[in-house]
Motif scaffolding. Structure first.
Motif, PDB file in Angstrom:
ATOM      1  N   ILE A 104      -5.484  17.085   5.578  1.00  0.00           N
ATOM      2  CA  ILE A 104      -5.526  15.599   5.247  1.00  0.00           C
ATOM      3  C   ILE A 104      -6.959  15.200   4.743  1.00  0.00           C
ATOM      4  N   VAL A 105      -6.947  15.047   3.431  1.00  0.00           N
ATOM      5  CA  VAL A 105      -8.509  14.971   2.480  1.00  0.00           C
ATOM      6  C   VAL A 105      -8.885  13.564   3.218  1.00  0.00           C
ATOM      7  N   SER A 106      -8.052  12.550   2.988  1.00  0.00           N
ATOM      8  CA  SER A 106      -8.536  11.254   3.151  1.00  0.00           C
ATOM      9  C   SER A 106      -7.229  10.224   3.305  1.00  0.00           C
ATOM     10  N   ALA A 107      -7.658   9.178   4.188  1.00  0.00           N
ATOM     11  CA  ALA A 107      -6.641   8.171   4.328  1.00  0.00           C
ATOM     12  C   ALA A 107      -7.374   6.877   4.397  1.00  0.00           C
ATOM     13  N   ASP A 108      -7.146   5.600   3.639  1.00  0.00           N
ATOM     14  CA  ASP A 108      -7.965   4.511   3.601  1.00  0.00           C
ATOM     15  C   ASP A 108      -6.946   3.496   2.992  1.00  0.00           C
ATOM     16  N   VAL A 109      -7.720   2.048   3.059  1.00  0.00           N
ATOM     17  CA  VAL A 109      -7.151   1.153   2.245  1.00  0.00           C
ATOM     18  C   VAL A 109      -8.220   1.099   1.185  1.00  0.00           C
ATOM     19  N   VAL A 110      -7.519   0.886  -0.232  1.00  0.00           N
ATOM     20  CA  VAL A 110      -8.237   0.883  -1.407  1.00  0.00           C
ATOM     21  C   VAL A 110      -7.477   0.053  -2.086  1.00  0.00           C
ATOM     22  N   PRO A 111      -8.379  -0.585  -3.318  1.00  0.00           N
ATOM     23  CA  PRO A 111      -7.774  -1.335  -4.367  1.00  0.00           C
ATOM     24  C   PRO A 111      -6.679  -0.624  -5.281  1.00  0.00           C
ATOM     25  N   ALA A 112      -5.551  -1.245  -5.575  1.00  0.00           N
ATOM     26  CA  ALA A 112      -4.691  -0.715  -6.222  1.00  0.00           C
ATOM     27  C   ALA A 112      -5.075  -0.776  -7.701  1.00  0.00           C
ATOM     28  N   SER A 113      -4.736   0.673  -8.230  1.00  0.00           N
ATOM     29  CA  SER A 113      -5.238   0.858  -9.516  1.00  0.00           C
ATOM     30  C   SER A 113      -3.990   0.116 -10.535  1.00  0.00           C
ATOM     31  N   LEU A 120       4.090  -0.055  -7.149  1.00  0.00           N
ATOM     32  CA  LEU A 120       4.492  -0.552  -5.771  1.00  0.00           C
ATOM     33  C   LEU A 120       4.698  -2.167  -6.004  1.00  0.00           C
ATOM     34  N   GLY A 121       4.574  -2.745  -7.245  1.00  0.00           N
ATOM     35  CA  GLY A 121       4.990  -4.105  -7.435  1.00  0.00           C
ATOM     36  C   GLY A 121       3.828  -5.246  -6.950  1.00  0.00           C
ATOM     37  N   VAL A 122       2.716  -4.744  -6.866  1.00  0.00           N
ATOM     38  CA  VAL A 122       1.628  -5.774  -6.135  1.00  0.00           C
ATOM     39  C   VAL A 122       0.762  -6.062  -7.326  1.00  0.00           C
ATOM     40  N   PRO A 150       2.424   0.106   0.265  1.00  0.00           N
ATOM     41  CA  PRO A 150       2.025  -1.247   0.779  1.00  0.00           C
ATOM     42  C   PRO A 150       1.029  -1.609   1.667  1.00  0.00           C
ATOM     43  N   LYS A 151       0.393  -2.542   1.907  1.00  0.00           N
ATOM     44  CA  LYS A 151      -0.625  -2.658   3.025  1.00  0.00           C
ATOM     45  C   LYS A 151      -0.066  -2.861   4.180  1.00  0.00           C
ATOM     46  N   GLU A 152       1.080  -3.826   4.137  1.00  0.00           N
ATOM     47  CA  GLU A 152       1.971  -4.023   5.473  1.00  0.00           C
ATOM     48  C   GLU A 152       2.469  -2.828   6.127  1.00  0.00           C
ATOM     49  N   GLN A 223      13.248  -2.267  -1.866  1.00  0.00           N
ATOM     50  CA  GLN A 223      11.902  -2.428  -1.994  1.00  0.00           C
ATOM     51  C   GLN A 223      11.023  -1.120  -2.025  1.00  0.00           C
ATOM     52  N   VAL A 224      10.141  -0.982  -2.957  1.00  0.00           N
ATOM     53  CA  VAL A 224       9.367   0.376  -2.918  1.00  0.00           C
ATOM     54  C   VAL A 224       8.542   0.507  -1.759  1.00  0.00           C
ATOM     55  N   THR A 225       8.747   1.572  -0.907  1.00  0.00           N
ATOM     56  CA  THR A 225       7.913   1.888   0.142  1.00  0.00           C
ATOM     57  C   THR A 225       6.744   3.001   0.080  1.00  0.00           C
ATOM     58  N   GLU A 226       6.640   3.611  -1.200  1.00  0.00           N
ATOM     59  CA  GLU A 226       5.725   4.560  -1.333  1.00  0.00           C
ATOM     60  C   GLU A 226       5.834   5.087  -3.037  1.00  0.00           C
ATOM     61  N   TYR A 227       4.442   5.185  -3.532  1.00  0.00           N
ATOM     62  CA  TYR A 227       4.491   5.954  -4.750  1.00  0.00           C
ATOM     63  C   TYR A 227       3.463   6.833  -4.477  1.00  0.00           C
ATOM     64  N   ALA A 228       3.762   8.321  -5.046  1.00  0.00           N
ATOM     65  CA  ALA A 228       3.072   9.516  -4.940  1.00  0.00           C
ATOM     66  C   ALA A 228       2.933  10.240  -6.181  1.00  0.00           C
TER      67      ALA A 228
END
Length: 245
Positions: A104-113, A120-122, A150-152, A223-228
């Motif tokens: 696991i390299v990183s896990a965080d909350v970031v601004p959506a590009s 994600l539809g945000v 999604p943040k939720e 609803q989209v749950t993940e984009y990878a």
């Protein structure tokens, strides 16, 4: 050995069954595969048919014949993509093939590009969960995989923003915490330049063209749950098997 379509030639049907055992971890690398005598006895086929099974397995990278030992199981160095891992998780309880591991390299909350926001539809710049993982096996880097959610979902499952191991991988954790089950996906394969932040993790120069796969997952509510997006390691190939019947 049963359960594979009888429409296949007998030697290919038997080889497919053995491949399945290898992929599920029932036969591990260096385990002896069933001998010609075993296949003749268990499958009721001729010696000539049984002899062809090992040839199929060797040709597809699932077996190797070693002098003085015999024919043993191998796991091909092929790509295991996000969709593969989802299927493995549901069928075996693990999202990894034998010999694979994850960092696991990183896990965080970031601004959506812009790309992530569109997927994600945000709104662009809104907070989303980002998880980055590096998958490896004995041959090196399989893929560098980055997921955005999604943040939720991060609020429902705080483990998503931790670099610790997840109990059921992302798919299983989301389903357990929210009831949202991945039921549809879209895959897009393309060549992309390796970004500067990804290049060192793949042991490549930034800007090098690499094979990528982008996956979008939808739940039962549409609803989209993940984009990878996965950047494949050097020399890796994308491969898939499909039942046509």
């Amino acid at each position: 050995m049963s359960g594979t379509s009888p429409a296949l030639p007998p030697y290919r049907r038997i080889a497919a069954q053995i491949k399945g055992r290898i992929e599920r971890g029932e036969l591990r690398p260096d385990d002896r595969i069933p001998s010609v005598r075993d296949i003749v006895r268990d499958e009721g086929v001729s010696v000539a048919t049984a002899t062809r099974v090992a040839g199929v397995l060797r040709a597809e990278g699932y077996a190797e014949t070693i002098q003085g030992i015999g024919t043993v199981a191998r796991m091909p160095s092929k790509i295991t993509t996000g969709p593969d891992r989802l299927q493995l998780q549901r069928t075996t309880g693990s999202g990894f093939r034998p010999g694979e591991r994850v960092e696991i390299v990183s896990a965080d909350v970031v601004p959506a590009s812009p790309e992530v926001a569109d997927a994600l539809g945000v709104e662009e710049g809104s907070p989303v969960v980002q998880r980055r993982r590096r998958y490896l096996d004995e041959d090196g880097v399989i893929a560098l995989s980055t997921s955005w959610l999604p943040k939720e979902l991060g609020e429902a499952a705080p483990e998503l923003t931790s670099t610790g191991p997840l109990p059921k991988m992302t798919f299983g954790l989301i389903e357990d915490r929210t009831g949202r089950r991945a039921v549809k996906r879209r895959d897009v394969v393309s060549l992309r330049s390796v970004p500067e932040d990804v290049a060192p993790l793949l042991a490549l120069e930034a800007g090098t063209l690499a094979l990528t796969m982008a996956n979008t997952y939808w739940d039962q509510y549409g609803q989209v749950t993940e984009y990878a997006r996965d950047f494949m390691g050097p020399t890796r190939e994308l491969a898939a098997d499909y039942d046509l019947e």
